[in-house]
Design a protein around this motif. Structure first.
Motif, PDB file in Angstrom:
ATOM      1  N   VAL A 144      12.606  57.595  85.011  1.00 45.92           N
ATOM      2  CA  VAL A 144      12.280  56.475  84.401  1.00 45.92           C
ATOM      3  C   VAL A 144      10.906  56.366  83.707  1.00 45.92           C
ATOM      4  N   GLU A 145       9.981  56.857  84.368  1.00 45.68           N
ATOM      5  CA  GLU A 145       8.638  56.833  84.092  1.00 45.68           C
ATOM      6  C   GLU A 145       8.453  57.561  82.719  1.00 45.68           C
ATOM      7  N   HIS A 146       8.766  59.008  82.634  1.00 45.25           N
ATOM      8  CA  HIS A 146       8.799  59.651  81.226  1.00 45.25           C
ATOM      9  C   HIS A 146       9.711  59.128  80.276  1.00 45.25           C
ATOM     10  N   ALA A 147      10.734  58.644  80.456  1.00 44.97           N
ATOM     11  CA  ALA A 147      11.574  58.238  79.581  1.00 44.97           C
ATOM     12  C   ALA A 147      11.186  57.110  78.908  1.00 44.97           C
ATOM     13  N   LYS A 148      10.275  56.202  79.482  1.00 47.25           N
ATOM     14  CA  LYS A 148       9.679  55.199  78.865  1.00 47.25           C
ATOM     15  C   LYS A 148       8.634  55.620  77.718  1.00 47.25           C
ATOM     16  N   VAL A 149       7.808  56.656  78.295  1.00 39.19           N
ATOM     17  CA  VAL A 149       7.142  57.541  77.140  1.00 39.19           C
ATOM     18  C   VAL A 149       7.895  58.085  76.116  1.00 39.19           C
ATOM     19  N   ALA A 150       8.892  58.744  76.436  1.00 40.43           N
ATOM     20  CA  ALA A 150       9.868  59.473  75.375  1.00 40.43           C
ATOM     21  C   ALA A 150      10.512  58.564  74.272  1.00 40.43           C
ATOM     22  N   TYR A 151      10.936  57.725  74.752  1.00 43.64           N
ATOM     23  CA  TYR A 151      11.886  56.574  74.256  1.00 43.64           C
ATOM     24  C   TYR A 151      11.238  55.381  73.945  1.00 43.64           C
ATOM     25  N   GLN A 152      10.256  55.322  72.775  1.00 49.75           N
ATOM     26  CA  GLN A 152       9.828  54.115  72.388  1.00 49.75           C
ATOM     27  C   GLN A 152      10.818  53.214  71.638  1.00 49.75           C
ATOM     28  N   PRO A 153      10.533  51.922  71.799  1.00 50.98           N
ATOM     29  CA  PRO A 153      11.428  51.136  70.807  1.00 50.98           C
ATOM     30  C   PRO A 153      10.848  51.264  69.350  1.00 50.98           C
ATOM     31  N   GLN A 154      11.825  51.079  68.449  1.00 52.42           N
ATOM     32  CA  GLN A 154      11.202  51.158  67.244  1.00 52.42           C
ATOM     33  C   GLN A 154      10.625  50.039  66.618  1.00 52.42           C
ATOM     34  N   ALA A 155       9.488  50.332  65.834  1.00 52.65           N
ATOM     35  CA  ALA A 155       8.571  49.304  65.587  1.00 52.65           C
ATOM     36  C   ALA A 155       9.184  48.318  64.445  1.00 52.65           C
ATOM     37  N   LYS A 156       8.936  47.135  64.470  1.00 57.68           N
ATOM     38  CA  LYS A 156       9.549  46.168  63.601  1.00 57.68           C
ATOM     39  C   LYS A 156       9.227  46.725  61.987  1.00 57.68           C
ATOM     40  N   ARG A 157      10.111  46.623  61.213  1.00 56.55           N
ATOM     41  CA  ARG A 157      10.050  46.981  59.566  1.00 56.55           C
ATOM     42  C   ARG A 157       9.068  46.144  59.015  1.00 56.55           C
ATOM     43  N   ALA A 158       8.995  45.006  59.410  1.00 54.97           N
ATOM     44  CA  ALA A 158       8.179  44.067  58.510  1.00 54.97           C
ATOM     45  C   ALA A 158       6.690  44.591  58.710  1.00 54.97           C
ATOM     46  N   SER A 159       6.284  44.950  59.967  1.00 59.60           N
ATOM     47  CA  SER A 159       4.862  45.311  60.070  1.00 59.60           C
ATOM     48  C   SER A 159       4.572  46.579  59.354  1.00 59.60           C
ATOM     49  N   ARG A 160       5.373  47.720  59.515  1.00 60.25           N
ATOM     50  CA  ARG A 160       5.291  48.722  58.787  1.00 60.25           C
ATOM     51  C   ARG A 160       5.019  48.692  57.227  1.00 60.25           C
ATOM     52  N   ASP A 161       5.899  47.730  56.719  1.00 61.91           N
ATOM     53  CA  ASP A 161       6.209  47.729  55.405  1.00 61.91           C
ATOM     54  C   ASP A 161       5.138  46.900  54.716  1.00 61.91           C
ATOM     55  N   SER A 162       4.233  45.849  55.522  1.00 64.34           N
ATOM     56  CA  SER A 162       3.537  45.010  55.032  1.00 64.34           C
ATOM     57  C   SER A 162       2.525  45.555  53.907  1.00 64.34           C
ATOM     58  N   GLY A 163       2.469  44.564  52.803  1.00 64.24           N
ATOM     59  CA  GLY A 163       1.683  44.877  51.626  1.00 64.24           C
ATOM     60  C   GLY A 163       0.411  44.900  52.047  1.00 64.24           C
ATOM     61  N   ALA A 164       0.047  44.204  52.951  1.00 64.57           N
ATOM     62  CA  ALA A 164      -1.738  44.024  53.040  1.00 64.57           C
ATOM     63  C   ALA A 164      -2.116  45.237  53.585  1.00 64.57           C
ATOM     64  N   ASP A 165      -1.330  45.838  54.467  1.00 64.32           N
ATOM     65  CA  ASP A 165      -1.719  47.299  54.996  1.00 64.32           C
ATOM     66  C   ASP A 165      -1.902  48.398  54.047  1.00 64.32           C
ATOM     67  N   LEU A 166      -1.100  48.360  53.114  1.00 65.04           N
ATOM     68  CA  LEU A 166      -1.048  49.290  51.859  1.00 65.04           C
ATOM     69  C   LEU A 166      -2.284  48.870  51.016  1.00 65.04           C
ATOM     70  N   ALA A 167      -2.338  47.641  50.716  1.00 65.13           N
ATOM     71  CA  ALA A 167      -3.615  47.182  49.836  1.00 65.13           C
ATOM     72  C   ALA A 167      -4.935  47.727  50.580  1.00 65.13           C
ATOM     73  N   ARG A 168      -4.858  47.450  51.931  1.00 61.88           N
ATOM     74  CA  ARG A 168      -6.272  47.846  52.677  1.00 61.88           C
ATOM     75  C   ARG A 168      -6.522  49.202  52.568  1.00 61.88           C
ATOM     76  N   SER A 169      -5.547  50.072  52.813  1.00 60.20           N
ATOM     77  CA  SER A 169      -5.788  51.427  52.810  1.00 60.20           C
ATOM     78  C   SER A 169      -6.025  52.074  51.376  1.00 60.20           C
ATOM     79  N   LEU A 170      -5.446  51.188  50.187  1.00 60.41           N
ATOM     80  CA  LEU A 170      -5.873  51.746  48.918  1.00 60.41           C
ATOM     81  C   LEU A 170      -7.119  51.488  48.527  1.00 60.41           C
ATOM     82  N   ARG A 171      -7.874  50.422  49.445  1.00 54.73           N
ATOM     83  CA  ARG A 171      -9.175  49.980  48.630  1.00 54.73           C
ATOM     84  C   ARG A 171     -10.061  51.144  49.088  1.00 54.73           C
TER      85      ARG A 171
END
Length: 174
Positions: A144-171
């Motif tokens: 159970v302990e190692h399964a929590k590390v191995a199988y992470q829930p997928q991050a929400k798409r909105a936070s990954r695809d946010s334009g603010a993060d992209l703009a910040r990294s391009l600056r």
């Protein structure tokens, strides 16, 4: 090897007599194989046979002698039926016990079982390398302990695809 009219005639005659393709190939000789005979028979459309070839049967064995037990000539005296003692119960062999390691990292490749956690611990190139070895969950190779590390829930798409993060990294590059 070529199929001459003479060979084809011999083939047809032997085939209709019921000889096998192997027997025909031996009689034709000259590099004619069993498969060549079968191919030519199919190309010629020969299907009917007088009688199918029969395999050579081994000599018949004499029937085995049967031992016949004759009934006793005089009826025997009635027998007394005694209660049969039940045989003592057989001791059951001990079932194999899966030994679970108390500490994670004590299972080796040789001691690792089907339902043990296969989380690697340490560097595989060292002699201290081992596996977790605790009880694995159903259908997964980890505890159970190692399964929590191995199988992470997928991050929400909105936070990954946010334009603010992209703009910040391009600056950094502008």
């Amino acid at each position: 090897m070529s199929w001459t009219d003479e060979r084809v005639g011999t083939l047809k005659k032997l085939w209709l007599e019921g000889q096998s393709a192997s027997q025909i190939a031996k009689q034709l000789g000259g590099g004619v194989t069993r498969n060549a005979v079968i191919g030519k028979v199919h190309r010629l459309g020969l299907s009917g046979r007088a009688a199918p070839s029969q395999p050579v049967r081994a000599a018949l064995r004499p029937p085995r002698a049967r031992t016949v037990q004759s009934p006793p000539s005089q009826p025997s005296a009635p027998r007394r039926i005694e209660a049969a003692e039940a045989p003592p119960p057989r001791p059951t062999p001990p079932s194999p016990r899966v030994v679970e390691p108390e500490l994670p990292g004590t299972a080796t490749v040789l001691t690792l079982g089907a339902h043990m956690c296969k989380w690697p611990i340490g560097d595989p190139s060292t002699s201290e390398f081992s596996f977790c070895g605790r009880r694995a969950g159903d259908g997964i190779p980890y505890c159970v302990e190692h399964a929590k590390v191995a199988y992470q829930p997928q991050a929400k798409r909105a936070s990954r695809d946010s334009g603010a993060d992209l703009a910040r990294s391009l600056r950094r590059y502008i």
